[in-house]
Motif scaffolding. Structure first.
Motif, PDB file in Angstrom:
ATOM      1  N   ALA A  36       0.810  -1.226   0.000  1.00  0.00           N
ATOM      2  CA  ALA A  36       0.000   0.000   0.000  1.00  0.00           C
ATOM      3  C   ALA A  36       0.840   1.272   0.000  1.00  0.00           C
ATOM      4  O   ALA A  36       0.318   2.357  -0.260  1.00  0.00           O
ATOM      5  N   ILE A  37       2.114   1.152   0.271  1.00  0.00           N
ATOM      6  CA  ILE A  37       2.961   2.345   0.433  1.00  0.00           C
ATOM      7  C   ILE A  37       2.915   3.248  -0.792  1.00  0.00           C
ATOM      8  O   ILE A  37       2.751   4.465  -0.676  1.00  0.00           O
ATOM      9  N   GLU A  38       3.045   2.679  -1.965  1.00  0.00           N
ATOM     10  CA  GLU A  38       3.053   3.504  -3.177  1.00  0.00           C
ATOM     11  C   GLU A  38       1.710   4.212  -3.364  1.00  0.00           C
ATOM     12  O   GLU A  38       1.667   5.386  -3.729  1.00  0.00           O
ATOM     13  N   ILE A  81       1.096   4.463  10.014  1.00  0.00           N
ATOM     14  CA  ILE A  81       0.679   5.404   8.970  1.00  0.00           C
ATOM     15  C   ILE A  81      -0.494   6.244   9.464  1.00  0.00           C
ATOM     16  O   ILE A  81      -0.493   7.472   9.330  1.00  0.00           O
ATOM     17  N   SER A  82      -1.475   5.587  10.046  1.00  0.00           N
ATOM     18  CA  SER A  82      -2.686   6.284  10.496  1.00  0.00           C
ATOM     19  C   SER A  82      -2.417   7.292  11.597  1.00  0.00           C
ATOM     20  O   SER A  82      -3.128   8.290  11.716  1.00  0.00           O
ATOM     21  N   THR A  92      -7.262  11.428   5.217  1.00  0.00           N
ATOM     22  CA  THR A  92      -8.127  11.079   6.337  1.00  0.00           C
ATOM     23  C   THR A  92      -7.919   9.603   6.681  1.00  0.00           C
ATOM     24  O   THR A  92      -7.322   8.849   5.897  1.00  0.00           O
ATOM     25  N   ALA A  93      -8.449   9.203   7.823  1.00  0.00           N
ATOM     26  CA  ALA A  93      -8.340   7.801   8.230  1.00  0.00           C
ATOM     27  C   ALA A  93      -9.008   6.886   7.208  1.00  0.00           C
ATOM     28  O   ALA A  93      -8.484   5.807   6.894  1.00  0.00           O
ATOM     29  N   SER A  94     -10.132   7.306   6.657  1.00  0.00           N
ATOM     30  CA  SER A  94     -10.817   6.462   5.670  1.00  0.00           C
ATOM     31  C   SER A  94     -10.031   6.385   4.359  1.00  0.00           C
ATOM     32  O   SER A  94     -10.057   5.353   3.676  1.00  0.00           O
ATOM     33  N   GLU A  95      -9.326   7.451   4.002  1.00  0.00           N
ATOM     34  CA  GLU A  95      -8.495   7.409   2.788  1.00  0.00           C
ATOM     35  C   GLU A  95      -7.312   6.463   2.983  1.00  0.00           C
ATOM     36  O   GLU A  95      -6.959   5.710   2.067  1.00  0.00           O
ATOM     37  N   CYS A  99      -6.580   2.973   0.896  1.00  0.00           N
ATOM     38  CA  CYS A  99      -5.279   2.671   0.282  1.00  0.00           C
ATOM     39  C   CYS A  99      -4.718   1.337   0.776  1.00  0.00           C
ATOM     40  O   CYS A  99      -4.002   0.658   0.049  1.00  0.00           O
ATOM     41  N   MET A 100      -5.056   0.969   2.013  1.00  0.00           N
ATOM     42  CA  MET A 100      -4.493  -0.230   2.624  1.00  0.00           C
ATOM     43  C   MET A 100      -5.227  -1.518   2.225  1.00  0.00           C
ATOM     44  O   MET A 100      -4.755  -2.603   2.509  1.00  0.00           O
TER      45      MET A 100
END
Length: 125
Positions: A36-38, A81-82, A92-95, A99-100
């Motif tokens: 998910a990093i990228e 990350i969060s 945001t947390a949901s974004e 991504c994760m």
């Protein structure tokens, strides 16, 4: 002759192949989140973050999460990350959660793997 040798070696290797689904599952849970990093980096950049600075933040977070794994602990990448203040400025947390999601990173791989597996089964059988 070369192709024949390649096929013989491949058949030899594949006929002894043992797939341990539990190990695959464990490895995906342990190392999968790093994929998910990228996507997180790109999402931050789209929101105005500096790419180099964001890359460095994510690199340090990734190394910390990897060190945690090396100490036989769970992968805490998502939590790191969060909870990062710089990342929170852009996502945001949901974004971050979006991504994760692993299904956002596997693309065509499941279909391709199934096709290859079926082809190999036909050849070996």
């Amino acid at each position: 002759l070369a192709i024949d040798e390649i096929l013989e070696k491949s058949t030899s290797v594949l006929s002894g192949l043992v797939v341990k689904k539990e190990n695959i599952k464990n490895n995906l849970e342990k190392y999968g989140p790093f994929s998910a990093i990228e996507q997180i980096l790109m999402a931050m950049v789209k929101k105005g973050a500096n790419r180099q600075e964001s890359h460095e933040i994510l690199r340090k977070i990734s190394l910390a999460a990897y060190e945690n794994i090396e100490r036989n602990k769970e992968n805490n990448l998502k939590e790191l990350i969060s909870s990062n203040r710089e990342i929170k400025k852009y996502l945001t947390a949901s974004e971050v959660e979006s991504c994760m999601k692993i299904e956002n990173h596997i693309g065509f791989a499941p279909t391709a793997a199934s096709t290859v597996a079926e082809t190999i089964k036909k050849i070996v059988s």
